[in-house]
Design an enzyme around this catalytic site. Sequence first.
Site, PDB file in Angstrom:
ATOM      1  N   LEU A 166      30.617   5.973  18.058  1.00 58.47           N
ATOM      2  CA  LEU A 166      30.204   7.370  17.998  1.00 58.47           C
ATOM      3  C   LEU A 166      30.548   8.003  19.336  1.00 58.47           C
ATOM      4  O   LEU A 166      30.484   7.351  20.379  1.00 58.47           O
ATOM      5  CB  LEU A 166      28.695   7.487  17.747  1.00 58.47           C
ATOM      6  CG  LEU A 166      28.157   6.981  16.406  1.00 58.47           C
ATOM      7  CD1 LEU A 166      26.631   7.109  16.384  1.00 58.47           C
ATOM      8  CD2 LEU A 166      28.769   7.726  15.241  1.00 58.47           C
ATOM      9  N   ASP A 167      30.909   9.275  19.315  1.00 59.33           N
ATOM     10  CA  ASP A 167      31.158   9.980  20.566  1.00 59.33           C
ATOM     11  C   ASP A 167      29.908   9.956  21.443  1.00 59.33           C
ATOM     12  O   ASP A 167      28.784   9.834  20.945  1.00 59.33           O
ATOM     13  CB  ASP A 167      31.542  11.438  20.299  1.00 59.33           C
ATOM     14  CG  ASP A 167      32.859  11.565  19.560  1.00 59.33           C
ATOM     15  OD1 ASP A 167      33.659  10.624  19.607  1.00 59.33           O
ATOM     16  OD2 ASP A 167      33.065  12.623  18.926  1.00 59.33           O
ATOM     17  N   LYS A 168      30.101  10.110  22.727  1.00 58.07           N
ATOM     18  CA  LYS A 168      28.989  10.086  23.673  1.00 58.07           C
ATOM     19  C   LYS A 168      27.856  11.011  23.242  1.00 58.07           C
ATOM     20  O   LYS A 168      26.680  10.634  23.270  1.00 58.07           O
ATOM     21  CB  LYS A 168      29.497  10.483  25.062  1.00 58.07           C
ATOM     22  CG  LYS A 168      28.396  10.635  26.110  1.00 58.07           C
ATOM     23  CD  LYS A 168      28.960  11.127  27.437  1.00 58.07           C
ATOM     24  CE  LYS A 168      27.854  11.351  28.455  1.00 58.07           C
ATOM     25  NZ  LYS A 168      28.370  11.859  29.744  1.00 58.07           N
TER      26      LYS A 168
END
Length: 340
Positions: A166-168
């Site tokens: 998942l993106d940050k």
Amino acid sequence: MKKSGLSISSVPLGDGVEEPAEEPGEAGPEFELRAWTAGPQQHGQRLDRVLADLAPEFSRSYLQQLIELGAVTLNQRVVSKPAARVKAADGGTIGLRPSAQSQAFRPELMPLDLVYSDEHLLVINKPAGLVVHPAPGNWSGTLLNGLLAFDAAFMDLPRAGIVHRLDKDTSGLMVVARSRPVMDALVRAIAARELGRHYLALAHRRWTGPPSRDVLAPMGRDPRNRLRMAVVDLALHPGKTARTEVTWLENAADACLLRCSLHTGRTHQVRVHLAWLGHPLLSDETYAGAVAAGMRRQALHAYQLVLDHPVTGLRMSFQAPLPADFQAALAHLALRYNFN
């Protein structure tokens, strides 16, 4: 020293091996000659893939550079092609230098929000702001570091068992493997579209048209900005097919609540597809989303994960409650959502 199936001895390399350009100025003072042997599961794979599995603390691109520079031997011969095929029991050596990336693979105690745990896998609810894997600018404090502290056995798995990211600034559910067979099974399930990954998204503008859209739009690096992804014409630019199913849930005055289901897993896929549809995520400034409704990060939450357990075969479904900032944004917009 024994690590990831490799026997290691510290031997300085000759002057003929250059340091790859990927991490200039970050290498340690000594080269290390590391012996490697391919296992049965690596039979027929590319050399760079085998080395990436056996030395997960280094990126595949870094290892490709080392191969091309002549720092790798295969059965006592220097090999310079990353695509060379390897057989089970093949072996050789690779010359390495410590780098910021390799030294990032160290345990760091941190709280992990475990939604599910057994001897085979973990399901984690990742908070917004937590980087999943070490990368330039984030060599510590990542989920990978936390996994290594949670269980030292993760050190023996590529990417510490992480099979998707998942993106940050995206919150929500991730599955992590605790053994190599389970990791391989989960990777196959993702490739076969058998692992359900569902997101809730708050996007700009009211939704119009059909309540559900099956978005088939290939993606690649944005030709005008290499730091972003974009929908691209594969006849003109490199990229890969990408598919997202978008379902409208409710409209606000100038926003909408959407459910997005992944059929592929490209970098920034939901963010790019929604922006392409004219509905960028709230506060996703990278993809034309303006700060709104009190959100200080892109309004995206991986709320549901559905999979068949790789060992028991049991169908499993997990849900993660909405984070406080997402709930506050819904309240601000007078939107409601019921998980049931």
